[in-house]
Motif scaffolding. Structure first.
Motif, mmCIF file in Angstrom:
data_model
loop_
_atom_site.group_PDB
_atom_site.id
_atom_site.type_symbol
_atom_site.label_atom_id
_atom_site.label_comp_id
_atom_site.label_asym_id
_atom_site.label_seq_id
_atom_site.Cartn_x
_atom_site.Cartn_y
_atom_site.Cartn_z
ATOM 1 N N SER A 230 9.595 -35.378 -0.857
ATOM 2 C CA SER A 230 8.133 -35.726 -1.184
ATOM 3 C C SER A 230 7.594 -35.592 -2.498
ATOM 4 C CB SER A 230 7.461 -34.514 -0.222
ATOM 5 O OG SER A 230 7.263 -34.944 1.214
ATOM 6 N N TYR A 231 8.579 -34.959 -3.320
ATOM 7 C CA TYR A 231 8.427 -34.923 -4.623
ATOM 8 C C TYR A 231 9.137 -35.456 -5.736
ATOM 9 C CZ TYR A 231 6.082 -30.270 -3.438
ATOM 10 O OH TYR A 231 5.107 -29.499 -2.899
ATOM 11 N N ALA A 232 8.676 -35.939 -6.837
ATOM 12 C CA ALA A 232 9.313 -36.372 -8.040
ATOM 13 C C ALA A 232 10.050 -35.186 -8.307
ATOM 14 C CB ALA A 232 8.320 -36.861 -9.011
ATOM 15 N N MET A 233 11.184 -35.340 -9.017
ATOM 16 C CA MET A 233 12.182 -34.359 -9.373
ATOM 17 C C MET A 233 12.422 -34.878 -10.888
ATOM 18 S SD MET A 233 12.963 -32.156 -7.248
ATOM 19 C CE MET A 233 14.311 -31.286 -8.133
ATOM 20 N N GLY A 234 12.485 -33.539 -11.803
ATOM 21 C CA GLY A 234 12.561 -33.688 -13.048
ATOM 22 C C GLY A 234 13.928 -32.813 -13.596
ATOM 23 N N TRP A 235 14.160 -33.212 -14.814
ATOM 24 C CA TRP A 235 15.128 -32.386 -15.803
ATOM 25 C C TRP A 235 14.487 -31.796 -16.986
ATOM 26 C CZ3 TRP A 235 19.781 -30.567 -14.525
ATOM 27 C CH2 TRP A 235 20.276 -31.059 -13.383
ATOM 28 N N PHE A 236 14.426 -30.504 -17.244
ATOM 29 C CA PHE A 236 13.753 -30.143 -18.556
ATOM 30 C C PHE A 236 14.887 -29.165 -19.200
ATOM 31 C CE2 PHE A 236 9.522 -30.453 -16.723
ATOM 32 C CZ PHE A 236 9.797 -30.798 -15.779
ATOM 33 N N ARG A 237 14.711 -29.058 -20.262
ATOM 34 C CA ARG A 237 15.519 -28.200 -21.127
ATOM 35 C C ARG A 237 14.991 -27.544 -22.021
ATOM 36 N NH1 ARG A 237 18.212 -33.463 -24.972
ATOM 37 N NH2 ARG A 237 16.275 -33.372 -26.345
ATOM 38 N N GLN A 238 15.853 -26.354 -22.551
ATOM 39 C CA GLN A 238 15.507 -25.336 -23.499
ATOM 40 C C GLN A 238 16.632 -25.346 -24.404
ATOM 41 O OE1 GLN A 238 13.730 -21.525 -22.115
ATOM 42 N NE2 GLN A 238 12.632 -21.139 -23.839
ATOM 43 N N LYS B 163 13.739 -22.637 -28.982
ATOM 44 C CA LYS B 163 12.470 -23.484 -28.593
ATOM 45 C C LYS B 163 11.923 -23.372 -27.300
ATOM 46 C CE LYS B 163 14.838 -27.444 -31.170
ATOM 47 N NZ LYS B 163 15.615 -29.000 -31.096
ATOM 48 N N GLU B 164 10.818 -23.959 -26.886
ATOM 49 C CA GLU B 164 10.133 -24.037 -25.778
ATOM 50 C C GLU B 164 10.991 -24.962 -24.779
ATOM 51 O OE1 GLU B 164 5.829 -22.448 -26.805
ATOM 52 O OE2 GLU B 164 6.015 -24.270 -26.009
ATOM 53 N N ARG B 165 10.992 -24.785 -23.471
ATOM 54 C CA ARG B 165 11.419 -25.637 -22.516
ATOM 55 C C ARG B 165 10.652 -26.915 -22.596
ATOM 56 N NH1 ARG B 165 12.333 -22.999 -16.628
ATOM 57 N NH2 ARG B 165 13.242 -21.553 -18.407
ATOM 58 N N GLU B 166 11.254 -27.968 -22.395
ATOM 59 C CA GLU B 166 10.722 -29.410 -22.611
ATOM 60 C C GLU B 166 11.187 -30.425 -21.640
ATOM 61 O OE1 GLU B 166 11.843 -31.107 -26.423
ATOM 62 O OE2 GLU B 166 13.891 -31.060 -26.056
ATOM 63 N N PHE B 167 10.222 -31.132 -21.473
ATOM 64 C CA PHE B 167 10.712 -32.263 -20.425
ATOM 65 C C PHE B 167 11.750 -33.253 -20.793
ATOM 66 C CE2 PHE B 167 10.016 -35.499 -17.397
ATOM 67 C CZ PHE B 167 9.976 -36.712 -18.098
ATOM 68 N N TYR C 137 19.973 -26.852 -19.634
ATOM 69 C CA TYR C 137 19.041 -27.772 -18.509
ATOM 70 C C TYR C 137 18.735 -27.338 -17.167
ATOM 71 C CZ TYR C 137 20.112 -31.151 -22.106
ATOM 72 O OH TYR C 137 20.125 -31.976 -23.354
ATOM 73 N N TYR C 138 17.639 -27.554 -16.970
ATOM 74 C CA TYR C 138 17.137 -27.153 -15.636
ATOM 75 C C TYR C 138 16.615 -28.165 -14.815
ATOM 76 C CZ TYR C 138 17.133 -22.579 -18.389
ATOM 77 O OH TYR C 138 17.184 -21.421 -18.987
ATOM 78 N N CYS C 139 16.438 -28.096 -13.793
ATOM 79 C CA CYS C 139 16.106 -29.210 -12.650
ATOM 80 C C CYS C 139 14.670 -28.297 -11.893
ATOM 81 C CB CYS C 139 16.946 -29.771 -11.615
ATOM 82 S SG CYS C 139 17.338 -28.739 -10.201
ATOM 83 N N ASN C 140 13.684 -29.484 -11.536
ATOM 84 C CA ASN C 140 12.804 -28.720 -10.775
ATOM 85 C C ASN C 140 11.857 -29.887 -10.301
ATOM 86 O OD1 ASN C 140 10.183 -26.925 -10.073
ATOM 87 N ND2 ASN C 140 10.635 -25.529 -11.889
#
Length: 127
Positions: free
Chosen positions: A31-39, A43-47, A94-97
């Motif tokens: 039901s959700y879009a999924m994304g990868w983010f990185r830090q 630096k701050e975490r970014e899309f 790298y993180y997913c959410n």
């Protein structure tokens, strides 16, 4: 309870490739879009990238467009990130959410849905 488990990171030379994977549980994955983010260091975490709930649309940060490809398998509750032509500036954890977006003018701004981050997976690109 939301659980996100990332894997696939490593150390590669510039120009190399890696494929990251994330297994998600504890929420309605399809039901959700999924994304990868990185830090990156200091630096701050970014899309990085996002994919719609059915995989029909994908979105990328300008810095990775044309080099990274996001995909998902709803039957396995997984989201992947194929990273090609890696650069030293891609070095990060790298993180997913689950991901959500808002519109700012003609741009989509992507953020994350859950505060329960996984441990992430380290990507190191050497020159």
């Amino acid at each position: 309870q939301v659980q996100l488990v990332e894997s696939g990171g490593g150390s590669v030379q510039a120009g190399g490739s890696l494929r990251l994977s994330c297994v998600a549980s504890g929420f309605a994955f399809d039901s959700y879009a999924m994304g990868w983010f990185r830090q990156g260091p200091g630096k701050e975490r970014e899309f990085v990238a996002a994919i719609s709930w059915n995989g029909g649309n994908s979105y990328y940060a300008d810095s990775v467009k044309g080099r990274f490809t996001i995909s998902r398998d709803n039957s396995r509750r997984t989201v992947a990130l194929q990273m090609d032509s890696l650069k030293p500036e891609d070095t990060a954890v790298y993180y997913c959410n689950a991901a959500g977006s808002s519109r700012a003018g003609d741009k989509l701004i992507w953020g994350y849905e859950y505060d329960d981050w996984g441990q992430g997976t380290q990507v190191t690109v050497t020159s």
